[in-house]
Design a protein around this motif. Structure first.
Motif, PDB file in Angstrom:
ATOM      1  N   THR A  42       0.847  -1.188   0.000  1.00  0.00           N
ATOM      2  CA  THR A  42       0.000   0.000   0.000  1.00  0.00           C
ATOM      3  C   THR A  42       0.883   1.237   0.000  1.00  0.00           C
ATOM      4  O   THR A  42       1.781   1.377   0.844  1.00  0.00           O
ATOM      5  CB  THR A  42      -0.915   0.016   1.230  1.00  0.00           C
ATOM      6  N   VAL A  43       0.631   2.158  -0.927  1.00  0.00           N
ATOM      7  CA  VAL A  43       1.529   3.304  -1.102  1.00  0.00           C
ATOM      8  C   VAL A  43       0.739   4.544  -1.461  1.00  0.00           C
ATOM      9  O   VAL A  43      -0.314   4.473  -2.115  1.00  0.00           O
ATOM     10  CB  VAL A  43       2.585   3.000  -2.193  1.00  0.00           C
ATOM     11  N   SER A  44       1.232   5.689  -1.021  1.00  0.00           N
ATOM     12  CA  SER A  44       0.673   6.986  -1.411  1.00  0.00           C
ATOM     13  C   SER A  44       1.832   7.959  -1.591  1.00  0.00           C
ATOM     14  O   SER A  44       2.944   7.724  -1.104  1.00  0.00           O
ATOM     15  CB  SER A  44      -0.300   7.510  -0.352  1.00  0.00           C
ATOM     16  N   VAL A  45       1.578   9.047  -2.296  1.00  0.00           N
ATOM     17  CA  VAL A  45       2.589  10.084  -2.520  1.00  0.00           C
ATOM     18  C   VAL A  45       2.116  11.358  -1.851  1.00  0.00           C
ATOM     19  O   VAL A  45       0.979  11.802  -2.069  1.00  0.00           O
ATOM     20  CB  VAL A  45       2.825  10.341  -4.025  1.00  0.00           C
ATOM     21  N   ARG A  46       2.970  11.940  -1.030  1.00  0.00           N
ATOM     22  CA  ARG A  46       2.617  13.182  -0.352  1.00  0.00           C
ATOM     23  C   ARG A  46       3.487  14.321  -0.870  1.00  0.00           C
ATOM     24  O   ARG A  46       4.703  14.343  -0.660  1.00  0.00           O
ATOM     25  CB  ARG A  46       2.808  13.053   1.164  1.00  0.00           C
ATOM     26  N   TYR A  47       2.843  15.247  -1.569  1.00  0.00           N
ATOM     27  CA  TYR A  47       3.538  16.463  -1.990  1.00  0.00           C
ATOM     28  C   TYR A  47       3.352  17.491  -0.881  1.00  0.00           C
ATOM     29  O   TYR A  47       2.246  17.950  -0.614  1.00  0.00           O
ATOM     30  CB  TYR A  47       2.987  16.977  -3.317  1.00  0.00           C
ATOM     31  N   SER A  48       4.435  17.849  -0.212  1.00  0.00           N
ATOM     32  CA  SER A  48       4.362  18.677   0.987  1.00  0.00           C
ATOM     33  C   SER A  48       3.844  20.074   0.677  1.00  0.00           C
ATOM     34  O   SER A  48       4.148  20.654  -0.368  1.00  0.00           O
ATOM     35  CB  SER A  48       5.741  18.770   1.649  1.00  0.00           C
ATOM     36  N   ARG A  49       3.072  20.614   1.628  1.00  0.00           N
ATOM     37  CA  ARG A  49       2.579  21.980   1.532  1.00  0.00           C
ATOM     38  C   ARG A  49       3.620  22.935   2.099  1.00  0.00           C
ATOM     39  O   ARG A  49       4.494  22.580   2.869  1.00  0.00           O
ATOM     40  CB  ARG A  49       1.276  22.104   2.331  1.00  0.00           C
TER      41      ARG A  49
END
Length: 357
Positions: free
Chosen positions: A334-341
């Motif tokens: 299970t994977v997700s991508v987080r583009y930081s704010r």
């Protein structure tokens, strides 16, 4: 030159005695505040009022609590609440705001408010600086000063809540510092934010690089917070290059502690992995990572690198990021991508350093 290979030791933060007349009021429970006002010769209901003004109105001085008698307010003028001073406020175009907060001893820390449509998240710091010296992180390159006390952690959340005029819904211990090197104050802050401010533990995330034995000890508290472990590499050799403090802590031992954590708490572990172009972003490295994570409840949170001036790493392009994602999915991870704010305000993941722009 890389940092020393030993994992740094940090003296524990000594919290003030809640029942004493000295030390900040922030961080104390409702019962402790009631006891405190009674020690001042006031009725118990004044403690209820004090609790409301501290944690829900965000008062910064006891003199501003208008429901208190004027004479008593004058007597309380020198009693410290434990609030910081706003040193600088740096908004980003995406709505995130970075705050530089000056503490009572003059030290400066950073915290970030991250709003979205239905939530307000606060990224809090647990130390002034960080002793872990990760190669890609601005905080680690700024050195370490000291641990934060419970009230200094809680203050960050109240500062953001007051500025946004919105209830904080989520907290991430992903700011300056290594939370598991300041366990006592962090656990006290989690309890305070949960029980006094009213933020659910399931809405909190604690991020750690990993300190030998500390994850198992954390599991014994059986918190409902999300544990996020920063891996950033699929093998020990590369991890040591990126995280010098990982040298005496084998990746296999870290993962064994994570498995114990899942077994004891029944909650999955999130593994954070900063993608560095040409360093740790190849599909074969994703497959190697997946082999380590099979067999227990996990989730991989990929974070494309946020540039800092003091490091020469680059962020991979979207094609390379997607290839890494696809490789993990083929391994049923299970994977997700987080583009930081907050990137434009140097408020994104890995950019906090308590410096002015």
């Amino acid at each position: 030159m890389l940092a020393p290979t030993t994992i740094p030791t940090v003296p524990p933060t000594v919290a003030p005695n809640p029942a004493s007349d000295t030390g900040p009021l922030l961080g104390r429970s409702r019962a402790d505040l009631i006891t405190w006002v009674q020690q001042q010769g006031q009725p118990a209901y004044r403690g209820q009022q004090l609790h409301q003004w501290l944690y829900h109105k965000g008062v910064r001085s006891l003199a501003d609590i208008s429901v208190f008698p004027k004479r008593w307010r004058a007597e309380l003028a020198t009693v410290p609440i434990g609030r910081s001073t706003l040193y600088q406020r740096l908004p980003a175009p995406d709505g995130a705001v970075k705050y530089l907060l000056q503490l009572a001893d003059g030290q400066i820390i950073e915290t970030v408010g991250i709003p979205s449509e239905k939530r307000l998240t606060v990224c809090v710091s647990s130390q002034v600086g960080c002793p872990m010296a990760c190669e890609f992180c601005a905080t680690g390159k700024g050195g370490f000063q000291r641990n934060l006390a419970c009230h200094e952690i809680v203050d960050q959340v109240l500062t953001v809540q007051t500025d946004f005029q919105q209830r904080v819904s989520h907290i991430v211990f992903m700011g300056m510092g290594e939370p598991l090197l300041n366990v006592e104050a962090v656990l006290a802050a989690i309890a305070c934010l949960n029980q006094e401010v009213g933020i659910g533990q399931r809405s909190m995330t604690l991020s750690t690089v990993g300190i030998p034995g500390r994850i198992r000890r954390l599991a014994e508290h059986r918190l409902q917070v999300t544990l996020a472990v920063s891996l950033h590499a699929p093998d020990q050799a590369l991890r040591e290059q990126l995280i010098p403090s990982a040298r005496p802590y084998a990746l296999a031992d870290l993962l064994a502690e994570c498995r114990d954590y899942v077994q004891i708490t029944g909650r999955r572990v999130t593994f954070e992995y900063i993608l560095l172009a040409g360093v740790n972003d190849r599909p074969e490295q994703a497959i190697a990572l997946a082999k380590h994570l099979r067999g227990f409840q996990t989730h991989v949170n990929l974070i494309p690198y946020n540039p800092i001036d003091a490091a020469g790493f680059q962020r991979p392009d979207r094609q390379r990021i997607q290839a890494f994602v696809n490789a993990l999915k083929t391994q049923h991870i299970t994977v997700s991508v987080r583009y930081s704010r907050g990137l434009e305000a140097a408020a994104a993941c890995g950019q906090l350093r308590a410096s002015q722009r």
